[in-house]
Design an enzyme around this catalytic site. Structure first.
Site, mmCIF file in Angstrom:
data_model
loop_
_atom_site.group_PDB
_atom_site.id
_atom_site.type_symbol
_atom_site.label_atom_id
_atom_site.label_comp_id
_atom_site.label_asym_id
_atom_site.label_seq_id
_atom_site.Cartn_x
_atom_site.Cartn_y
_atom_site.Cartn_z
ATOM 1 N N GLY A 186 1.534 49.254 0.103
ATOM 2 C CA GLY A 186 1.844 50.458 0.858
ATOM 3 C C GLY A 186 0.954 50.677 2.058
ATOM 4 N N TRP A 237 3.538 50.385 -7.379
ATOM 5 C CA TRP A 237 2.501 49.510 -7.932
ATOM 6 C C TRP A 237 1.949 49.928 -9.296
ATOM 7 C CZ3 TRP A 237 -2.377 51.883 -8.174
ATOM 8 C CH2 TRP A 237 -2.577 52.997 -7.333
ATOM 9 N N ASP A 298 -2.878 59.615 1.600
ATOM 10 C CA ASP A 298 -2.901 58.449 0.711
ATOM 11 C C ASP A 298 -3.048 58.876 -0.747
ATOM 12 O OD1 ASP A 298 -2.946 55.805 -0.180
ATOM 13 O OD2 ASP A 298 -5.110 55.612 0.111
ATOM 14 N N ASP A 300 -0.332 59.135 -2.962
ATOM 15 C CA ASP A 300 0.598 58.435 -3.844
ATOM 16 C C ASP A 300 1.255 59.341 -4.892
ATOM 17 O OD1 ASP A 300 0.263 55.416 -3.159
ATOM 18 O OD2 ASP A 300 -1.793 56.126 -3.334
#
Length: 552
Positions: A186, A237, A298, A300
């Site tokens: 990503g 992931w 960031d 996620d």
């Protein structure tokens, strides 16, 4: 295809058991405590066991009965699985089959990346067992099926190119007879996806992209007349959860790419930082929820969804629980993906709360300051470090290892996107800490109200270990400095600890064998973030440890 070398043949007789795992066995994981067949001890991802032979009254008699090398210094982030007296373990370099009772290696098979792939491989989740095969991913974007009895290669399929920024760390799952796998990358101009495979043949059945193409639902959240969607992020992931009754797989997606929102038109950027509920047979999206629209932090949403039945407002609700990296713990209705509750479980400064009507975060001034070019301090950098939480259905509490660490970030002056390269559009750093400063905690929290029952602070280094809850009144977890711990589930007090050979970066499992309860955990410092705190103090080197009670 280069033939994989089997470095060790079977040593002695293989345990006299069958090797077929059916969907029924996977669905009923936990009812037969001799086996651990799924990530987090079950499709529901609770990281919970009803076992109580090891409990608060006798845990001080817990001792190691064997330890074995996993031949790896890149980090041990995966939990093992167990089937019929054999424990299976994976890391970035190897796949192992080990006798539960003695720690004797039965076979080991190496990971052999494509020539030129030099990224250090790590694995999260664990091996997947189904119908006599062990499934895993390798760093060079392959899904691999090995024969459980011999470790020999059955099939191997490539799903992406390293040169385009893709790699693989997360474990697949098997749901409704379909093997489902994700991808990583990503931060490197990729477009996220999930793949569905026939576990018998390796034939690809479907692909579900997490970033919609123009004209598809969600594409309106990307700028028109732009190709930003082709490299929009949304990696997959971590691993999913599965509800067999609803026949839905729940899988989280990662950050939008780049973190600089301007190339994305400062829009929501679906389906990044979201929860997707999909049909395992087809990859069809049934519903979704976006935890962090227009993710520039960031944060996620790849952490596992814990499936549970909870009392909410006097009614029993089918829910899923996630301790999101953005610092909020969410409770969603898993029949329709609608939010029920969202409470901060760590310090959060990028949002004040989650709006109960819209389900969207209410942003603070940090977003505007960031867009203006200022360096901003974002809490948290991660609520927890990509490791499983635990949920005990008897206490109704979630147990989580938290991080009290900010991220310092600003827009990069010039960082154009280039295929296959890291091009986030920002520069980021982690601050330094004073000796003795609290940087994390082990926490027990009510997921509906957000009330914390207890909090055990951690100084100098946070934990990068997952949590395991048992009906013995125990929580098993660990520290970066190498202590494997049993906590009192009622108070958070440390009741027992043992210093293993390296960091505990993984999640423990517990099971029975010949009527005796065992606890196994992998040890080995690794990963992208955790080593920053202790790499000069703790040795690397992977090993698997198994514990049981010393006889009275």
């Amino acid at each position: 295809m280069k033939k994989m070398l089997l470095l060790a043949t079977l040593l002695g007789a293989w345990p006299v058991y069958g090797l077929a795992q059916t969907m029924e066995e996977l669905v009923n994981d936990g009812k037969n405590t001799d086996n651990v067949l799924n990530h987090s001890m079950g499709f529901d991802r609770k990281s919970y066991s009803p076992l109580k032979l090891i409990n608060k009254s006798n845990v001080k008699r817990l001792v190691p009965i064997w330890s074995t090398s996993l031949m790896n210094d890149w980090g041990e982030l995966s939990a093992p699985v167990v089937y019929n007296g054999v424990i299976y373990a994976i890391n970035g370099k190897w796949t192992f089959a080990i006798d539960v009772e003695t720690g004797r290696q039965l076979w080991r098979t190496p990971v052999e990346p494509e020539p030129g792939v030099d990224r250090r491989g790590i694995t999260r989740g664990g091996p997947v067992l189904y119908n006599g095969k062990l499934f895993r991913v390798t760093v060079d974007n392959h899904v691999v099926a090995l024969d459980m009895k011999t470790g020999k290669l059955v099939w191997k399929q490539k799903f992406a190119e390293v040169k385009e920024g893709y790699y693989a760390t997360g474990a697949p799952i098997v749901a409704s007879g379909v093997l489902i796998s994700g991808m990583s990358g990503g931060e490197s101009t990729t477009r996220g996806f999930l793949d569905g495979w026939d576990p018998e043949t390796g034939k690809k059945l479907w692909r579900r992209y997490t970033i919609p193409a123009p004209g598809e639902p969600g594409s309106e959240t990307w700028p028109p007349n732009s190709d930003a969607w082709t490299r929009g992020g949304g990696p997959t992931w971590r691993s999913g959860a599965y509800d067999p009754q609803l026949d839905l797989v729940y899988w989280g997606t990662g950050n939008a790419e780049p973190y600089d929102p301007r190339p994305r038109g400062e829009r929501d950027s679906l389906y990044t930082s979201s929860l997707l509920a999909i049909r395992p047979k087809t990859g069809e999206i049934v519903c979704y929820y976006q935890y962090t629209p227009n993710d520039v932090y960031d944060v996620d949403a790849t952490d596992e969804q814990v499936l549970a039945d909870l009392q909410v407002g006097g009614q029993t609700r089918k829910v899923m629980i996630q301790a999101n990296k953005n610092g909020f713990m969410y409770v969603l209705d898993r029949t329709n993906c609608k939010p029920i509750a969202a409470n901060a479980y760590v310090k959060v400064n990028w949002a004040t709360e989650i709006d109960k009507e819209t389900g969207r975060p209410i942003l603070t001034e940090i977003y505007k300051k960031f867009l203006a070019g200022e360096e901003v301090e974002i809490f948290p950098s991660r609520g927890t470090n990509a490791v499983p939480i635990a949920f005990n259905p008897n206490t109704g509490l979630v147990y989580v290892s938290t991080w009290n660490v900010p991220r310092l970030q600003r827009l990069a002056s010039a960082n154009p996107q280039a295929l296959g390269t890291v091009s986030t559009g920002v520069t980021a750093r982690v601050p330094t800490f004073k000796p003795g400063e609290v940087v994390g905690a082990f926490v027990a929290v009510n997921p509906v109200t957000g009330e914390k029952k207890w909090e055990a602070p951690l100084t100098d280094a946070p934990s990068a270990a997952g949590m395991l809850a048992t009906d013995g009144g125990l929580i098993f977890t660990g520290k970066l400095t190498g202590e494997f711990l049993a906590l009192d589930a009622d108070s958070g007090k440390t009741l027992w600890q043992f210093k293993v050979s390296s960091s505990v970066n993984s999640t423990a499992i517990t099971y029975t064998h010949n009527g005796r309860q065992y606890v196994s955990v992998a040890s080995g410092l690794g990963g992208a973030v955790a080593p920053r705190f202790v790499q000069d103090k703790v040795p690397t080197g992977g090993s698997l440890w198994t514990f049981a009670l010393m006889p009275e």
